[in-house]
Design an enzyme around this catalytic site. Structure first.
Site, PDB file in Angstrom:
ATOM      1  CE  LYS A   1      43.157  34.300  46.607  1.00 42.97           C
ATOM      2  NZ  LYS A   1      43.222  35.125  47.927  1.00 42.97           N
TER       3      LYS A   1
ATOM      4  N   GLY B   1      36.028  45.653  49.999  1.00 42.07           N
ATOM      5  CA  GLY B   1      36.808  46.755  49.439  1.00 42.07           C
ATOM      6  C   GLY B   1      37.058  47.526  48.121  1.00 42.07           C
TER       7      GLY B   1
ATOM      8  NE  ARG C   1      39.208  50.600  56.333  1.00 44.49           N
ATOM      9  CZ  ARG C   1      39.608  48.839  56.414  1.00 44.49           C
ATOM     10  NH1 ARG C   1      40.837  49.251  56.287  1.00 44.49           N
ATOM     11  NH2 ARG C   1      38.905  47.922  55.303  1.00 44.49           N
TER      12      ARG C   1
ATOM     13  N   GLY D   1      35.296  41.383  54.902  1.00 41.66           N
ATOM     14  CA  GLY D   1      36.021  40.218  55.708  1.00 41.66           C
ATOM     15  C   GLY D   1      35.019  40.342  56.842  1.00 41.66           C
TER      16      GLY D   1
HETATM   17  P1  ADP Z   1      35.769  42.521  47.373  1.00 43.77           P
HETATM   18  O1  ADP Z   1      36.542  42.904  47.835  1.00 43.77           O
HETATM   19  O2  ADP Z   1      34.736  43.724  46.725  1.00 43.77           O
HETATM   20  O3  ADP Z   1      35.079  42.064  48.058  1.00 43.77           O
HETATM   21  P2  ADP Z   1      36.688  40.663  45.528  1.00 43.77           P
HETATM   22  O4  ADP Z   1      38.319  41.061  46.485  1.00 43.77           O
HETATM   23  O5  ADP Z   1      36.323  39.384  46.230  1.00 43.77           O
HETATM   24  O6  ADP Z   1      35.856  41.590  46.254  1.00 43.77           O
HETATM   25  O7  ADP Z   1      37.372  40.603  44.150  1.00 43.77           O
HETATM   26  C1  ADP Z   1      37.666  41.582  43.352  1.00 43.77           C
HETATM   27  C2  ADP Z   1      38.836  41.674  42.532  1.00 43.77           C
HETATM   28  O8  ADP Z   1      37.933  40.254  41.595  1.00 43.77           O
HETATM   29  C3  ADP Z   1      38.733  42.116  41.754  1.00 43.77           C
HETATM   30  O9  ADP Z   1      40.570  42.355  41.348  1.00 43.77           O
HETATM   31  C4  ADP Z   1      38.595  41.847  39.811  1.00 43.77           C
HETATM   32  O10 ADP Z   1      39.179  42.406  39.174  1.00 43.77           O
HETATM   33  C5  ADP Z   1      38.523  40.243  40.215  1.00 43.77           C
HETATM   34  N1  ADP Z   1      37.661  39.807  39.233  1.00 43.77           N
HETATM   35  C6  ADP Z   1      36.456  39.841  39.240  1.00 43.77           C
HETATM   36  N2  ADP Z   1      35.491  39.445  38.167  1.00 43.77           N
HETATM   37  C7  ADP Z   1      36.574  39.187  37.584  1.00 43.77           C
HETATM   38  C8  ADP Z   1      37.356  38.316  36.035  1.00 43.77           C
HETATM   39  N3  ADP Z   1      36.056  37.530  35.556  1.00 43.77           N
HETATM   40  N4  ADP Z   1      38.309  37.426  35.815  1.00 43.77           N
HETATM   41  C9  ADP Z   1      38.833  37.277  37.108  1.00 43.77           C
HETATM   42  N5  ADP Z   1      39.205  38.726  38.089  1.00 43.77           N
HETATM   43  C10 ADP Z   1      37.991  38.793  37.759  1.00 43.77           C
HETATM   44 MG    MG Z   2      38.800  42.479  47.458  1.00 43.84          MG
END
Ligand code: ADP
Ligand code: MG
Length: 395
Positions: A189, A345, A52, A368
């Protein structure tokens, strides 16, 4: 925020070229240097990943070359409105000084409660002594915080190069994506992402859903998901989205699952029995990754795509036993000719672990913020810049 859907979020945004001459002037640059820190053996903190900081260099260099006196300002962590040595920007300042000597870095903006409250008197103090303001903090521009929305009402202002590039690329996905346009959304989520899923569904040719959030969709579609997490409050939204989507929505058809007595390895070694299930997941088993047939279907769609947006890992990628789905998608994007845009992230971390970040069309610095821009077509920080006294069309 007005309807800018036709022209896209770039419309009316003042750029660095729209600033009055910055030579010898004091310029406040809002950056997003909210970087991971780690402890050295001697207990002092150091910057773990300077992605960053490096991302802001084009803007800082542009201003420095024109003789500006530059003060950068960032938040770091969540100090909750008071000074906290754990979130002091000193380690960031140290790294910035190596990358771009002579640039000042103000103390953590969130040490003052006025930052998150968008307090007027805090904005007064922030802009005091400055002649111009630049926002290069894309990752913070979805928040109506003082340092994001306050200065453009007071000073000639501009989007920095990073912010500009983010808005050009993500805005381009909204206004003129090369088709077929495919979105892949995973992660944890579903409640946080249902809005962007709804908005993406209207724009994409295919929407692929994986990760933990897929279980709420599968449950809403009448599947058994065993011990996998289901967000009860989001079931109805997911059912409505399934009904509206028809065959544009592609959900997992099989799952790699973990027996309930086991544990996912996040940081430490995971444990327990694994099995792959087609269709329903039996009681006592928790989904951890998309299965091999789902991977095949996802890759099939990716192969035919001209544009791909990916947010959120498709499994618990931190545990190598559940990284296959995310790894396969990352590799497919790296070898495809599609223009691939990655936001989030954890998705970016999954990519950089494989050394594939450079093979993407664009990796967003904002999780976000990228989702909110795709969902709403605008961000509070961009809207504020469009209302700056020097914005194009206002002078
Ligand atoms: P990003 O940061 O790319 O936006 P998120 O924060 O929404 O992604 O989600 C990332 C998390 O989702 C990771 O820690 C990963 O372990 C979790 N995750 C993905 N698939 C599963 C699953 N099937 N069960 C539990 N956790 C999961
Ligand atoms: Mg995340």
């Amino acid at each position: 925020m007005g309807d800018i859907s036709a022209a896209g979020p770039m419309a009316g945004l003042p750029l660095l070229e729209d600033l009055p001459d910055v030579g010898g002037r004091s310029v406040l640059v809002r950056v997003d240097f909210n970087v991971p820190l780690s402890e050295r053996p001697d207990g002092t903190l150091q910057v773990d990943d300077d992605f960053r900081i490096r991302a802001a260099l084009p803007t800082l260099n542009w201003l420095a070359e024109r003789g500006a006196r530059i003060t950068a300002a960032t938040h770091l962590g969540r100090p909750k409105g008071k000074a906290d040595p754990r979130y002091d920007v000193a380690p960031v300042r140290e790294r910035l000084d190596e990358l771009a000597p002579g640039i000042e870095l103000a103390q953590n903006l969130r040490f003052d409660p006025g930052e998150e409250a968008d307090d007027r008197t805090f904005v007064d103090r922030l802009v005091d002594g400055f002649d111009a303001y630049v926002n290069d903090a894309f990752g913070s521009s979805h928040r109506a915080h003082a340092s994001i929305v306050g200065p453009p009402a007071r000073l000639p202002s501009a989007a920095g190069r990073l912010l500009q590039r983010e808005v050009e690329v993500l805005g381009g996905l909204l206004t003129h994506p090369a088709r077929p346009f495919v979105a892949i959304v995973g992660g944890l989520k579903v409640a946080d992402k249902i809005g962007v899923l709804q908005s993406l569904l209207d724009r994409v040719d295919r929407l692929l859903v994986g990760g933990a959030m897929a279980y709420t969709f599968l449950a809403a579609g009448g599947r058994q998901v065993g011990a996998s997490p289901v967000d009860q409050a989001a079931l109805e939204h997911c059912a409505a989205l399934i009904a509206r989507a028809g065959d544009r929505l592609v959900l997992p058809v099989d799952t790699v699952a973990l027996a309930r007595e086991g544990s996912f390895g996040r940081g430490e070694q995971g444990s327990g029995r694994l099995a792959a299930y087609s269709g329903d997941i039996p009681a006592g088993w928790e989904g951890g990754d998309i299965g091999p047939e789902t991977v095949r279907r996802f890759l099939d769609v990716i192969t035919g795509a001209a544009t791909v947006f990916w947010n959120g890992p498709l499994g618990v990628f931190e545990d190598p036993r559940f990284a296959s789905g995310s790894d396969a998608v990352a590799e497919a994007l790296a070898s495809s000719n599609a223009f691939s845009v990655v936001g989030g992230g954890d998705s970016a971390a999954a990519l950089s672990r494989l050394g594939l970040s450079d093979k993407m069309g664009f990796v967003s610095t904002g999780g976000g913020a990228s989702l909110e821009l795709l969902e709403k077509g605008d961000l509070p920080g961009l809207d504020a810049l469009r209302h700056a006294p020097n914005a194009p069309g206002r002078i």
